[in-house]
Enzyme design. Structure first.
Site, PDB file in Angstrom:
ATOM      1  N   GLU A   1      24.906 -91.261  61.235  1.00  0.00           N
ATOM      2  CA  GLU A   1      25.236 -90.788  59.896  1.00  0.00           C
ATOM      3  C   GLU A   1      24.971 -91.802  58.795  1.00  0.00           C
ATOM      4  OE1 GLU A   1      29.202 -92.580  61.428  1.00  0.00           O
ATOM      5  OE2 GLU A   1      27.483 -91.513  62.252  1.00  0.00           O
TER       6      GLU A   1
ATOM      7  N   GLU B   1      26.807 -84.858  61.329  1.00  0.00           N
ATOM      8  CA  GLU B   1      26.372 -86.071  60.650  1.00  0.00           C
ATOM      9  C   GLU B   1      26.504 -85.945  59.137  1.00  0.00           C
ATOM     10  OE1 GLU B   1      26.162 -88.480  62.569  1.00  0.00           O
ATOM     11  OE2 GLU B   1      25.910 -87.361  64.430  1.00  0.00           O
TER      12      GLU B   1
END
Length: 885
Positions: free
Chosen positions: A272, A306
């Site tokens: 992420e 994410e």
């Protein structure tokens, strides 16, 4: 300058030893002169002493770096002005605030561990979580040091035309030597683990998203040019996730651009990094011809996961790695909610719980059992576990159950506003939920500190004269490593009562003046034992407990086959209908295992066949739910229900049960298969996905009849399939059929799809989990196949991981060949990629649950691994925990 020898034994990091960083960083300026063989990194850090620290020297982390120079406030330091070990750089004397400039050289081509900056195909990319940034430059590589990053990337313009980093693009230009440069700036402070860069010659698909405040955000997905037609689904999923997070959590995206890059070599699913998410290509690329429904579903979920991290992980991050579930558990819950809202909520919950009970319960019962917030580790990469993620999500889900949707939203709003831009703990998260709802969650926090799966014991007694049901709930939790005794948890138990006709009965306790206006209510168990008395019940009710799987516990509730069959037919909760069927199957199949072990004739009760027939024939039930209800428990899950797992008996019984169901219900399976096997243009939606799911379950049962005509039907489906879901379903069935048709099917599939890496991984997997006796022989042969590379984590997971985890009857072969094979592969992998090597060890997690002969063979293989020279900390930690008494 001296480099000290590395310690012989990896060091333990403990939560109790946490102390605030001695120095903070306000801004970071990074310049990369990128090249695959040697990259030059210049970092400029504006640092200051932390008033909450303990003072002392300035210590930076660094691994596998060639140090070129260090300058403190513009003055180049000489060797006697700093100290260097294999993993640290120490400056004994620095002022209260200063600028540090460090130049290092790194070698992406040599980085097979895939941490830091590495080379993947035609791409240079980074992976810095958890501690990969220290492989790029010297830095206080810990999540509680947050800074504003500005990054300049310089590279050959022809070889690396795309230069990406976190944040917004500030400037770019051409250089006289054929190189070009791009500068990126991220205005939001972040820890080093969220840093990312990508360089490559990539195809970019763009779109736009308008936020709830009216801002325009540019969306970009970067892939290898040959995959240009596989981006639509990920891009649509991203837009769905952005809108959903605004609607459900009030979270708006905060940069001008959001980028996703797909790379082929990646240790995890995705990362992420702020504004620049780097994904395993398998979690981005999808077209109907190459991706199954499960792939589409997974991509949607991971893209959402994410993206949701932008707030639950990036804007608010974790103080230290013991708090990993702060971001991961919360974000898994968010992506599960998202997937449920986008598709079938009932099926989503079934699949989530099935994974938890199959994998996390086993982890809780093994030597690697640890709390959701661990108290120590040797290698943090070993704690990216189903306990941190999936159990962590269940813990946050219980907070939502206890506070209700509105109360939970109030709590998360307070959490985000209170801690924006901070590195915090799980205690801070719980405190926000607590403060927003005026609750005392002190006892609840035991879910974060105590390992193990609690056992919920249920007893029901009905008094017909008083029309009262006494429901007694008891809890216990088995000992786990380092935690012999457990205190009571807070366990929310969602439950309902059913009449003999299946109608919901009133839910009124003896302390209440009226019944609750709902079919389900939540009882909160806080003691070791509590009794709840329900009144005004004119008939003996059937009790439905743990609806929606309201707590991650094992349930002990004595119910006969008739009661389970009744709940399978009538429970008002879809999850509990499925679960009653699973419990009925498990109860019957474990009894049959005992029959098999005693050489008795196996018999399948009519009540099971009758109930499955009704499920199969009932057109009112969602086909996706029917498919789940008709699916048998896995061999691994059945093994987990036994004190001593008998893999051979389980395999024989499960195969027999499937064949018997197939024979007895053949007409019904045939009818539904024909009705569902209709030509239609492929779409990824809940309705079509449900139809394909049930159709292929029916085909699996029809193939189990042994009828040669069904083999021809399977081959016909493969030949006519215009989507990977139906094609792969057929191949999975054909791979268990001995003979030339099997070989032809495998060969034809590979010849058609050898150019597609993600599809080839599916081809490897179907062979790894084959039921036929030559499974290990085939796996060993495939290690030498051109399609397989030990350096590619996806290949390793698809072949070695799938064989060892999901082919129990062959992995647990009596001669120990499966164990020796895994040990050999782990030792090879450990030299290339310790993270991937350590994760393969999970196949040995439950080694003490098998018979003495198999235990001895597994212990021998584990000892062989433990005795190898120069083990990584990743493998060292796990193998020694497995071998500990």
């Amino acid at each position: 300058m001296n480099i000290a020898e590395a310690p012989a034994q990896p060091q333990i990091t403990r939560l109790d030893d946490y102390r605030a960083p001695d120095y903070l960083i306000d801004t970071v300026s990074l310049e990369f002169e990128l090249d695959a063989s040697e990259t030059r990194v210049t970092s400029k850090l504006k640092m200051r002493r932390n008033p909450e620290g303990q003072g002392g020297p300035c210590i930076l982390n660094g691994e596998y770096l060639t140090l070129v120079s260090i300058a403190l406030d513009g003055k180049t330091l000489t060797g006697n002005e700093y100290q260097r070990t294999t993993d640290t750089l120490l400056l004994p004397q620095v002022p209260a605030s200063f600028e540090l400039e460090i130049v290092t050289l790194i070698h992406p081509d040599q980085n097979t561990a895939l941490e830091g900056l590495y080379h993947s195909g035609a791409i240079l990319c980074t992976q810095c979580e958890a501690e990969g940034f220290r492989r790029i430059t010297y830095y206080p590589d810990r999540p509680d040091v947050m800074a504003v990053f500005t990054v300049t990337l310089i590279a050959d313009a022809k070889k690396w035309p795309m230069l990406l980093a976190n944040g917004n693009r500030q400037a770019s230009g051409e250089m006289e030597d054929g190189r070009h440069w791009v500068r990126w700036h991220d205005p939001h402070p972040k820890p080093s683990y969220l840093f990312a860069l990508v360089a490559g010659d990539l195809y970019c698909q763009q779109d736009q998203f308008t936020t709830m405040s009216g801002r325009q955000v540019l969306l970009e997905i970067y892939v290898d040019p040959e995959n240009h037609n596989k981006c639509d689904h990920a891009l649509n999923s991203l837009k769905q996730a952005m809108r959903w997070d605004e609607d459900v959590y009030g979270r708006e995206y905060d940069l001008d651009v959001f980028m996703i890059v797909a790379v082929n070599d990646f240790n995890m699913g995705a990362m992420e990094n702020k504004g620049l998410n780097i994904f395993n290509a398998a979690c981005v690329l999808a077209s109907p011809e190459t991706a199954t429904d499960a792939d589409f579903y997974t991509i949607q979920s991971i893209v959402g996961h994410e993206y949701f991290h932008n707030w639950s992980g990036n804007r608010v991050t974790c103080r230290d790695w013991f708090q990993l579930s702060l971001k991961e558990g919360f974000t898994v819950l968010r992506d599960q909610q998202f997937s449920a809202d986008m598709n079938s909520a009932a099926v989503q919950r079934i699949d989530d719980v099935d994974q938890l009970r199959s994998m996390q319960f086993a982890e809780d019962a093994g030597p690697m059992a640890h709390p959701v917030r661990p108290d120590s580790y040797i290698e943090i990469s070993n704690f990216y576990t189903v306990t941190i993620y999936e159990k962590g999500a269940e813990v946050v889900g219980m907070l939502k159950t206890l506070t209700g949707p509105e109360g939970f939203r109030k709590g998360t709003d307070l959490y985000f506003s209170r801690h924006d831009g901070q590195a915090v703990t799980t205690d801070d998260f719980v405190k926000a939920i607590e403060d927003a709802n005026q609750l005392d969650l002190t006892q609840f926090k035991r879910w974060y500190t105590q390992a193990g799966t609690p056992v919920l014991i249920v007893e029901a007694h009905y008094d017909a004269d008083k029309q009262v049901l006494e429901l007694t709930l008891r809890q216990s939790c088995p000992a786990t490593p380092g935690q012999p005794e457990k205190q009571p948890f807070v366990i929310p138990v969602a439950m309902g009562l059913l009449s003999s006709s299946g109608a919901s009965l009133p839910l009124q306790l003896d302390t209440e003046t009226s019944a609750v206006d709902a079919e389900t209510r939540v009882l909160t168990l806080t003691e070791q034992s509590q009794t709840f008395r329900f009144i005004h019940l004119t008939e003996e009710p059937v009790v439905s407990v743990l609806r929606g799987f309201s707590a991650p516990v094992k349930v002990k509730f004595e119910r006969d086959n008739e009661t389970l069959a009744f709940l399978m037919a009538h429970d008002r909760d879809s999850f509990n209908r499925w679960d009653a069927g699973q419990q009925l199957l498990i109860q019957i199949m474990l009894r049959m295992v005992e029959q098999y072990q005693s050489d008795k004739t196996l018999d399948l009760p009519e009540i099971l066949l009758d109930r499955l027939q009704h499920v199969l024939d009932d057109q009112s039930i969602d086909p996706a739910l029917v498919a789940r209800m008709l699916s048998l428990p896995s061999e691994n899950y059945l093994a987990a229900q036994m004190t001593i797992a008998d893999v051979d008996a389980i395999h024989a019984v499960r195969k027999y049960v499937k064949q018997q169901i197939a024979q007895r219900l053949k007409a019904g399976f045939n009818t539904r298969y024909q009705a569902l096997n209709q030509a239609q243009v492929y779409e990824f939606n809940a309705s079509q996905m449900a139809q394909r799911s049930l159709k292929n379950v029916c085909l699996g049962y029809l193939m189990a009849t042994g009828d040669p005509m069904q083999t021809q039907r399977c081959l016909k489906q493969m030949k006519q399939a215009d989507n990977m879901t139906d094609l792969l379903a057929g191949l999975r069935l054909m791979v268990d059929q001995p003979g030339p048709e099997r070989e032809h099917a495998l060969r034809a599939f590979y010849e058609q799809w050898q150019h597609d890496r993600q599809v080839v991984d599916k081809w490897l997997t179907v062979q790894a989990v084959s039921d036929l006796p030559d499974a290990l022989f085939r796996v060993k042969a495939l290690l030498k196949h051109p399609a397989f590379s030990m350096k590619n984590p996806n290949n390793v997971r698809a072949l070695i991981g799938q064989f060892c985890r999901n082919n129990p009857v062959h992995f647990h072969a009596k001669d120990g060949s499966g164990y020796r094979f895994l040990a050999e592969q782990i030792l090879l992998l450990d030299k290339l990629n310790p993270q991937v090597a350590a994760r393969q060890l999970g196949a040995f997690n439950s080694w003490r649950r098998y018979d003495a002969e198999r235990q001895a063979l597994m212990k021998k293989s584990l000892s062989d691994i433990a005795g190898a020279q120069d083990l990584s900390a990743d493998v060292y930690e796990i193998v020694n925990k497995y071998l500990a008494d």
